[in-house]
Design a protein around this motif. Structure first.
Motif, PDB file in Angstrom:
ATOM      1  N   LEU A  20       0.798  -1.223   0.000  1.00 24.79           N
ATOM      2  CA  LEU A  20       0.000   0.000   0.000  1.00 24.79           C
ATOM      3  C   LEU A  20       0.832   1.276   0.000  1.00 24.79           C
ATOM      4  CD1 LEU A  20      -2.479  -1.168   2.760  1.00 24.79           C
ATOM      5  CD2 LEU A  20      -3.058  -0.847   0.345  1.00 24.79           C
ATOM      6  N   LEU A  21       2.105   1.164   0.296  1.00 22.29           N
ATOM      7  CA  LEU A  21       2.937   2.342   0.528  1.00 22.29           C
ATOM      8  C   LEU A  21       2.901   3.353  -0.618  1.00 22.29           C
ATOM      9  CD1 LEU A  21       4.835   3.704   2.506  1.00 22.29           C
ATOM     10  CD2 LEU A  21       6.724   2.471   1.431  1.00 22.29           C
ATOM     11  N   GLU A  22       3.039   2.883  -1.825  1.00 21.48           N
ATOM     12  CA  GLU A  22       3.116   3.803  -2.961  1.00 21.48           C
ATOM     13  C   GLU A  22       1.834   4.612  -3.139  1.00 21.48           C
ATOM     14  OE1 GLU A  22       3.570   3.506  -7.750  1.00 21.48           O
ATOM     15  OE2 GLU A  22       4.831   2.173  -6.555  1.00 21.48           O
ATOM     16  N   THR A  23       0.697   3.983  -2.928  1.00 20.74           N
ATOM     17  CA  THR A  23      -0.577   4.677  -3.173  1.00 20.74           C
ATOM     18  C   THR A  23      -1.168   5.327  -1.921  1.00 20.74           C
ATOM     19  OG1 THR A  23      -1.754   2.593  -2.870  1.00 20.74           O
ATOM     20  CG2 THR A  23      -1.229   3.251  -5.144  1.00 20.74           C
ATOM     21  N   HIS A  24      -0.773   4.852  -0.738  1.00 14.92           N
ATOM     22  CA  HIS A  24      -1.396   5.357   0.487  1.00 14.92           C
ATOM     23  C   HIS A  24      -0.416   6.050   1.436  1.00 14.92           C
ATOM     24  CE1 HIS A  24      -4.547   2.774  -1.084  1.00 14.92           C
ATOM     25  NE2 HIS A  24      -5.376   3.452  -0.331  1.00 14.92           N
ATOM     26  N   GLY A  25       0.845   6.068   1.078  1.00 11.86           N
ATOM     27  CA  GLY A  25       1.852   6.804   1.840  1.00 11.86           C
ATOM     28  C   GLY A  25       1.826   6.536   3.330  1.00 11.86           C
ATOM     29  N   THR A  26       1.739   7.605   4.109  1.00 12.37           N
ATOM     30  CA  THR A  26       1.812   7.489   5.567  1.00 12.37           C
ATOM     31  C   THR A  26       0.608   6.755   6.166  1.00 12.37           C
ATOM     32  OG1 THR A  26       0.786   9.661   5.853  1.00 12.37           O
ATOM     33  CG2 THR A  26       3.200   9.580   5.808  1.00 12.37           C
ATOM     34  N   LYS A  27      -0.448   6.619   5.406  1.00 11.12           N
ATOM     35  CA  LYS A  27      -1.632   5.902   5.892  1.00 11.12           C
ATOM     36  C   LYS A  27      -1.541   4.394   5.642  1.00 11.12           C
ATOM     37  CE  LYS A  27      -4.696   9.841   5.232  1.00 11.12           C
ATOM     38  NZ  LYS A  27      -5.907  10.337   4.585  1.00 11.12           N
ATOM     39  N   SER A  28      -0.481   3.952   4.959  1.00 14.66           N
ATOM     40  CA  SER A  28      -0.388   2.539   4.582  1.00 14.66           C
ATOM     41  C   SER A  28      -0.324   1.612   5.796  1.00 14.66           C
ATOM     42  CB  SER A  28       0.808   2.299   3.652  1.00 14.66           C
ATOM     43  OG  SER A  28       2.017   2.610   4.310  1.00 14.66           O
ATOM     44  N   GLY A  29       0.353   2.017   6.872  1.00 19.42           N
ATOM     45  CA  GLY A  29       0.453   1.164   8.059  1.00 19.42           C
ATOM     46  C   GLY A  29      -0.888   0.940   8.729  1.00 19.42           C
ATOM     47  N   LYS A  30      -1.640   2.022   8.901  1.00 23.14           N
ATOM     48  CA  LYS A  30      -2.959   1.910   9.530  1.00 23.14           C
ATOM     49  C   LYS A  30      -3.909   1.089   8.664  1.00 23.14           C
ATOM     50  CE  LYS A  30      -6.745   4.534  11.544  1.00 23.14           C
ATOM     51  NZ  LYS A  30      -7.285   5.861  11.851  1.00 23.14           N
ATOM     52  N   LEU A  31      -3.898   1.355   7.366  1.00 18.32           N
ATOM     53  CA  LEU A  31      -4.768   0.607   6.458  1.00 18.32           C
ATOM     54  C   LEU A  31      -4.374  -0.872   6.430  1.00 18.32           C
ATOM     55  CD1 LEU A  31      -7.080   0.521   4.440  1.00 18.32           C
ATOM     56  CD2 LEU A  31      -5.483   1.328   2.677  1.00 18.32           C
ATOM     57  N   ALA A  32      -3.084  -1.146   6.450  1.00 19.34           N
ATOM     58  CA  ALA A  32      -2.620  -2.541   6.477  1.00 19.34           C
ATOM     59  C   ALA A  32      -3.100  -3.243   7.747  1.00 19.34           C
ATOM     60  CB  ALA A  32      -1.100  -2.587   6.383  1.00 19.34           C
ATOM     61  N   SER A  33      -3.046  -2.549   8.861  1.00 19.00           N
ATOM     62  CA  SER A  33      -3.536  -3.118  10.119  1.00 19.00           C
ATOM     63  C   SER A  33      -5.032  -3.415  10.034  1.00 19.00           C
ATOM     64  CB  SER A  33      -3.241  -2.156  11.269  1.00 19.00           C
ATOM     65  OG  SER A  33      -3.712  -2.687  12.482  1.00 19.00           O
ATOM     66  N   GLN A  34      -5.789  -2.501   9.436  1.00 20.28           N
ATOM     67  CA  GLN A  34      -7.231  -2.707   9.285  1.00 20.28           C
ATOM     68  C   GLN A  34      -7.525  -3.892   8.363  1.00 20.28           C
ATOM     69  OE1 GLN A  34      -8.109   1.279   7.960  1.00 20.28           O
ATOM     70  NE2 GLN A  34      -8.741   1.941  10.018  1.00 20.28           N
ATOM     71  N   ILE A  35      -6.769  -4.008   7.283  1.00 20.94           N
ATOM     72  CA  ILE A  35      -6.961  -5.135   6.368  1.00 20.94           C
ATOM     73  C   ILE A  35      -6.624  -6.442   7.082  1.00 20.94           C
ATOM     74  CG2 ILE A  35      -6.030  -6.252   4.289  1.00 20.94           C
ATOM     75  CD1 ILE A  35      -5.892  -3.400   3.053  1.00 20.94           C
ATOM     76  N   ASN A  36      -5.564  -6.427   7.885  1.00 21.38           N
ATOM     77  CA  ASN A  36      -5.201  -7.641   8.624  1.00 21.38           C
ATOM     78  C   ASN A  36      -6.276  -8.016   9.644  1.00 21.38           C
ATOM     79  OD1 ASN A  36      -3.102  -9.726   9.141  1.00 21.38           O
ATOM     80  ND2 ASN A  36      -3.319  -8.874  11.200  1.00 21.38           N
ATOM     81  N   ILE A  37      -6.890  -7.010  10.262  1.00 22.41           N
ATOM     82  CA  ILE A  37      -8.002  -7.289  11.184  1.00 22.41           C
ATOM     83  C   ILE A  37      -9.134  -7.993  10.434  1.00 22.41           C
ATOM     84  CG2 ILE A  37      -9.849  -6.205  12.549  1.00 22.41           C
ATOM     85  CD1 ILE A  37      -7.668  -4.126  13.426  1.00 22.41           C
ATOM     86  N   LEU A  38      -9.408  -7.537   9.227  1.00 16.49           N
ATOM     87  CA  LEU A  38     -10.440  -8.196   8.414  1.00 16.49           C
ATOM     88  C   LEU A  38     -10.035  -9.631   8.076  1.00 16.49           C
ATOM     89  CD1 LEU A  38     -11.391  -5.282   6.005  1.00 16.49           C
ATOM     90  CD2 LEU A  38     -12.781  -6.217   7.870  1.00 16.49           C
ATOM     91  N   LEU A  39      -8.771  -9.832   7.733  1.00 22.66           N
ATOM     92  CA  LEU A  39      -8.299 -11.190   7.428  1.00 22.66           C
ATOM     93  C   LEU A  39      -8.399 -12.095   8.648  1.00 22.66           C
ATOM     94  CD1 LEU A  39      -5.194 -10.355   5.204  1.00 22.66           C
ATOM     95  CD2 LEU A  39      -7.304 -11.502   4.450  1.00 22.66           C
ATOM     96  N   ASP A  40      -7.963 -11.582   9.810  1.00 17.65           N
ATOM     97  CA  ASP A  40      -8.043 -12.385  11.036  1.00 17.65           C
ATOM     98  C   ASP A  40      -9.493 -12.687  11.396  1.00 17.65           C
ATOM     99  OD1 ASP A  40      -5.314 -12.653  11.371  1.00 17.65           O
ATOM    100  OD2 ASP A  40      -5.154 -11.064  12.878  1.00 17.65           O
ATOM    101  N   GLY A  41     -10.365 -11.701  11.207  1.00 14.36           N
ATOM    102  CA  GLY A  41     -11.792 -11.937  11.455  1.00 14.36           C
ATOM    103  C   GLY A  41     -12.352 -12.987  10.521  1.00 14.36           C
ATOM    104  N   ALA A  42     -11.912 -12.954   9.269  1.00 13.20           N
ATOM    105  CA  ALA A  42     -12.362 -13.962   8.299  1.00 13.20           C
ATOM    106  C   ALA A  42     -11.852 -15.352   8.700  1.00 13.20           C
ATOM    107  CB  ALA A  42     -11.877 -13.598   6.897  1.00 13.20           C
TER     108      ALA A  42
END
Length: 183
Positions: free
Chosen positions: A134-156
């Motif tokens: 996500l880094l290239e397209t989301h810059g400084t927000k990539s870490g938070k978004l990655a954490s949110q995506i991982n939460i979705l994966l763990d929930g799944a």
């Protein structure tokens, strides 16, 4: 041909995935692996050492498989979708028993326990990988978004394991799209 150490780790991984870390005893592992107890202790002085090796090998296999699958895709949205389709395929396997790392953290809940720490490190490495996508397209927000995506994966993972929801990964993908589009 596998050596005795590899046989032990492979059998322990299979049994821990099926029956949990505290639920599966050393005697069962050595009996099913066809290895003498002294041989086990030659390689692993304690059950915790065996569990740590199992988790380290599972981490290597899991992340390599996931990253190879995702990295074959072109473009960010296809790569993020691939995270979820890889999980979808995993959930539909007959040997799917949930996440060995989530289970390890649940059984060894003290955050200072080395087993818990290895489980937490695995999850952090997954988040770091997603953030790198996500880094290239989301810059400084990539870490938070990655954490949110991982939460979705763990929930799944939990939904597929606990309720048997065969569509959990793709339902999580739909939620991930909303997060990504919102950014």
């Amino acid at each position: 041909m596998l050596d005795k150490r590899e046989i032990l780790v492979k059998k322990a991984m299979e049994l821990f995935a099926q029956g949990g870390y505290t639920g599966v005893g050393i005697d069962r592992i050595i009996a099913e692996a066809g290895i003498a107890k002294m041989t086990l202790y030659k390689y692993f002085p304690s059950k915790s050492d065996l569990i740590l090796e199992v988790l380290n090998q599972r981490d290597t296999f899991f992340r390599t498989s996931l990253m190879n699958y995702v990295n074959q895709q072109e473009g960010l949205s296809q790569k993020i979708l691939a995270l979820f389709t890889w999980h979808d395929q995993w959930f539909k396997r007959k040997d799917f028993n949930g996440c060995m790392f989530i289970n390890a953290a649940a059984e060894f809940h003290n955050r200072k326990d080395p087993i818990h720490q290895v489980a937490a490190l695995h999850k952090q490495l997954i988040i770091d990988y997603i953030a790198s996508l996500l880094l290239e397209t989301h810059g400084t927000k990539s870490g938070k978004l990655a954490s949110q995506i991982n939460i979705l994966l763990d929930g799944a993972i939990d939904a597929a394991h606990l309720t048997g929801n065969p569509n959990a990964a793709m339902e999580a993908w739909e939620a991930a799209q909303c997060l990504i589009d919102r950014r």
